[in-house]
Design a protein around this motif. Structure first.
Motif, PDB file in Angstrom:
ATOM      1  N   GLY A 120       0.780  -1.230   0.000  1.00 36.40           N
ATOM      2  CA  GLY A 120       0.000   0.000   0.000  1.00 36.40           C
ATOM      3  C   GLY A 120       0.808   1.273   0.000  1.00 36.40           C
ATOM      4  N   TYR A 121       2.086   1.206  -0.346  1.00 33.66           N
ATOM      5  CA  TYR A 121       2.923   2.401  -0.397  1.00 33.66           C
ATOM      6  C   TYR A 121       2.739   3.134  -1.723  1.00 33.66           C
ATOM      7  CZ  TYR A 121       5.717   1.562   3.814  1.00 33.66           C
ATOM      8  OH  TYR A 121       6.143   1.404   5.109  1.00 33.66           O
ATOM      9  N   ASP A 154      -0.430   8.074   4.166  1.00 34.00           N
ATOM     10  CA  ASP A 154       0.036   7.253   5.284  1.00 34.00           C
ATOM     11  C   ASP A 154       1.281   6.441   4.966  1.00 34.00           C
ATOM     12  OD1 ASP A 154      -1.961   8.205   6.855  1.00 34.00           O
ATOM     13  OD2 ASP A 154      -3.245   6.435   6.723  1.00 34.00           O
ATOM     14  N   ARG A 155       1.483   6.108   3.667  1.00 37.63           N
ATOM     15  CA  ARG A 155       2.636   5.285   3.299  1.00 37.63           C
ATOM     16  C   ARG A 155       3.214   5.822   1.998  1.00 37.63           C
ATOM     17  NH1 ARG A 155       1.409  -0.996   4.961  1.00 37.63           N
ATOM     18  NH2 ARG A 155       0.220  -0.547   6.851  1.00 37.63           N
ATOM     19  N   VAL A 156       4.425   6.364   2.067  1.00 45.69           N
ATOM     20  CA  VAL A 156       5.074   6.925   0.886  1.00 45.69           C
ATOM     21  C   VAL A 156       6.521   6.443   0.827  1.00 45.69           C
ATOM     22  CG1 VAL A 156       3.639   8.994   0.790  1.00 45.69           C
ATOM     23  CG2 VAL A 156       5.743   9.029   2.139  1.00 45.69           C
ATOM     24  N   TYR A 157       7.041   6.394  -0.402  1.00 46.67           N
ATOM     25  CA  TYR A 157       8.462   6.103  -0.560  1.00 46.67           C
ATOM     26  C   TYR A 157       8.977   6.742  -1.837  1.00 46.67           C
ATOM     27  CZ  TYR A 157       7.956   2.556  -4.289  1.00 46.67           C
ATOM     28  OH  TYR A 157       7.716   1.903  -5.469  1.00 46.67           O
ATOM     29  N   GLU A 158      10.284   6.896  -1.884  1.00 40.36           N
ATOM     30  CA  GLU A 158      10.942   7.443  -3.069  1.00 40.36           C
ATOM     31  C   GLU A 158      12.263   6.717  -3.274  1.00 40.36           C
ATOM     32  OE1 GLU A 158      12.391  11.703  -5.055  1.00 40.36           O
ATOM     33  OE2 GLU A 158      11.609  11.674  -3.015  1.00 40.36           O
ATOM     34  N   ILE A 159      12.546   6.397  -4.525  1.00 34.80           N
ATOM     35  CA  ILE A 159      13.859   5.894  -4.916  1.00 34.80           C
ATOM     36  C   ILE A 159      14.496   6.998  -5.732  1.00 34.80           C
ATOM     37  CG2 ILE A 159      15.127   4.148  -6.210  1.00 34.80           C
ATOM     38  CD1 ILE A 159      12.810   2.214  -5.666  1.00 34.80           C
ATOM     39  N   MET A 217      11.459   5.452   2.895  1.00 35.64           N
ATOM     40  CA  MET A 217      10.043   5.126   3.027  1.00 35.64           C
ATOM     41  C   MET A 217       9.560   5.552   4.410  1.00 35.64           C
ATOM     42  SD  MET A 217      11.108   1.195   3.201  1.00 35.64           S
ATOM     43  CE  MET A 217      12.611   1.744   2.387  1.00 35.64           C
ATOM     44  N   TYR A 218       8.312   6.006   4.470  1.00 32.25           N
ATOM     45  CA  TYR A 218       7.721   6.469   5.732  1.00 32.25           C
ATOM     46  C   TYR A 218       6.319   5.907   5.838  1.00 32.25           C
ATOM     47  CZ  TYR A 218      11.789   9.325   5.971  1.00 32.25           C
ATOM     48  OH  TYR A 218      13.108   9.717   6.024  1.00 32.25           O
ATOM     49  N   GLN A 219       5.991   5.430   7.040  1.00 30.80           N
ATOM     50  CA  GLN A 219       4.688   4.810   7.286  1.00 30.80           C
ATOM     51  C   GLN A 219       4.116   5.354   8.581  1.00 30.80           C
ATOM     52  OE1 GLN A 219       4.533   0.529   7.002  1.00 30.80           O
ATOM     53  NE2 GLN A 219       2.798   0.386   8.403  1.00 30.80           N
TER      54      GLN A 219
END
Length: 498
Positions: free
Chosen positions: A197-198, A248-253, A275-277
């Motif tokens: 769910g990210y 609520d759930r994000v990430y980056e490469i 990533m942050y949750q």
């Protein structure tokens, strides 16, 4: 190219410059004859080299069209055997004058190794069992004006391999494998994150100021705004703004830039995943870290073990967890439970020959002990937890000791592979820690308090776990690469002096 005999005297091989001159003469002859070897706009191929090998039973006696680089030619008189290389591998070609005709065969004979050709022919197996393509037509698609480096003792020099990565990729299948594996790793990670769910996002590379006092940024200037800016040294604060904003759930490469030293583990620009949750903590991040590594290992290796630089690494079992103080006690024999003041810590460091700088406090010295005595001993995957607050300005304090934070770093083969926190979400505490960092680095001007981020926190940030994983070091591990330069297509290099 073999030496020729002239009255018993070996004839020296032509130099690289002489071979280039010969190829340019061939180019002029082609153009004088009305043929433009760079005039083709495409070639409709039907299969790759790997398809022909993998699907031979289905393709035998079928007509195929393939395109690639000629890597070898073996003259059999009225026939040639060649190797054609494309992005999937190599396949042997059989070219015969009776099939092409005299004129086309004469043109084919002038094709050089490294020229790019398109071929149509029938798939078959030679009497020696070699899967091949019996060519009916061969078209020169692009002329190579330089010989490949195998004519000049191969492409073994590491510096040249990094500077001319295109040659490295042509000549070394292991290098191609590394970068195909790198792409697969990123695909696996993205699938795993989507399944949880990210949301993958992109944040700015240009920042108004540095947001990490421990990292030295590259500086630049925006002419239109007449504004000094820096290239980002982390992804963290923009991603946390998105958590505050309701994702609520994000990430980056993304690419990170640090104006610091270079080594087999460090490049000035590198790829980080952060990533942050919301509504989890650093224990949740430990679980996610293990799951990501195991997912990559399972898909790439079919299991939970690999061999890196001759050492077996096991991802399968639950990873060990040690606090930083426990690691120092285990590997240095120093128990910081009995060392309470900055002065006592400095005295312990002096006894063990560790350099203590002005301003170093107890937590800084615990980290010195860890880096000197413990870090390189951590071969199997291990989480080192509960870092001192002095070196963790963005992490929440532990409940059992206000001098420590809910932070971990993951180590494999003596290298830090990732860093995670239970994120600090108290804006007043955050401002105090930013202020302390700014005071430490005020003379160098390397750090400015991010007032907008503190303002964002004042609107309310949920309890959050966050983690950063080094993608390049992960790729090094899964491709058994000794240097970070081996897993970066174009590593940073000093310019060659003319």
């Amino acid at each position: 190219m073999s030496e020729k005999m002239n009255n018993g005297t070996p004839e020296p091989e032509p130099t690289e410059n002489e071979l280039i001159a010969i190829r340019r003469q061939k180019l002029r002859a082609l153009r004088d004859g009305g043929q433009d070897p760079f005039g083709h706009t495409g070639f409709d191929f039907t299969h790759g080299a790997a398809d022909i090998h993998d699907c031979f039973e289905r393709l035998e006696n079928q007509t195929v069209r393939i395109a690639g680089r000629v890597m070898s030619k073996r003259d059999m008189g009225k026939a040639f055997f060649c190797d054609l290389q494309d992005s999937t591998g190599r396949v042997q070609l059989y070219v015969k004058v009776d099939d092409l005709g005299e004129e086309a065969f004469a043109a084919f004979k002038k094709i050089d190794i490294s020229d790019i050709a398109g071929v149509e022919g029938v798939v078959f197996r030679t009497r020696r069992g070699e899967i091949s393509v019996h060519c009916k037509t061969v078209v020169l698609l692009s002329k190579s004006l330089r010989p490949l480096p195998e004519k000049f003792h191969g492409l073994k020099d590491g510096d040249l391999r990094y500077r001319r990565r295109y040659l490295d990729l042509i000549m070394n299948k292991d290098s191609r494998r590394v970068f195909v594996t790198r792409s697969r790793i990123l695909d696996i990670i993205r699938r795993e994150m989507a399944a949880r769910g990210y949301l993958e996002v992109e944040t700015p590379v240009l920042h108004n100021h540095s947001t990490n006092a421990a990292a030295r940024p590259f500086r630049t200037h925006h002419n239109t705004l007449d504004l000094d800016m820096v290239l980002r040294v982390e992804l963290e604060l923009h991603l946390k703004r998105l958590i505050i904003g309701g994702f609520d759930r994000v990430y980056e490469i993304g690419r990170i830039f640090r104006n610091e030293g270079m080594s087999v583990k460090h490049n000035p620009e590198f790829t980080m995943m952060e990533m942050y949750q919301a509504y989890t903590d650093y224990h949740g991040m430990m679980k996610l870290c293990e799951e990501l590594y195991r997912a990559v290992a399972s898909e790439l290796l079919g299991g939970g073990r690999l061999t890196y630089q001759g050492v077996e690494i096991d991802f399968s079992a639950p990873w060990r967890r040690l606090t930083m103080c426990e690691a120092v006690r285990e590997y240095a024999g120093v128990d910081f439970d009995g060392i309470q003041t900055d002065g006592e810590a400095a005295a312990a460091a002096k006894e063990h020959g560790l350099p203590v700088e002005d301003g170093h406090r107890r937590g800084d010295i615990i980290n010195l002990f860890f880096e000197h005595f413990a870090e390189d001993k951590l071969i199997q995957p291990v989480f080192i937890c509960d870092y001192p607050i002095e070196i963790s300005p963005l992490a929440k304090k532990t409940k059992y000791d206000a001098r420590l934070t809910e932070r971990f770093e993951v180590f494999i083969f003596g290298r830090e592979m990732g860093n995670a926190f239970t994120e600090l979400n108290d804006p007043e505490d955050q401002r105090e820690r930013f202020t302390e960092q700014a005071l430490k680095t005020h003379k160098e001007g390397e750090f400015v308090i991010d007032e907008d981020f503190v303002t964002a926190m004042e609107y309310g940030m949920p309890p959050t776990g966050g983690m950063g994983l080094g993608i390049d070091r992960m790729v090094m591990l899964f491709t058994d690469s000794a240097s970070i330069r081996d897993v970066l297509l174009f590593p940073t290099m000093r310019p060659v002096e003319s």
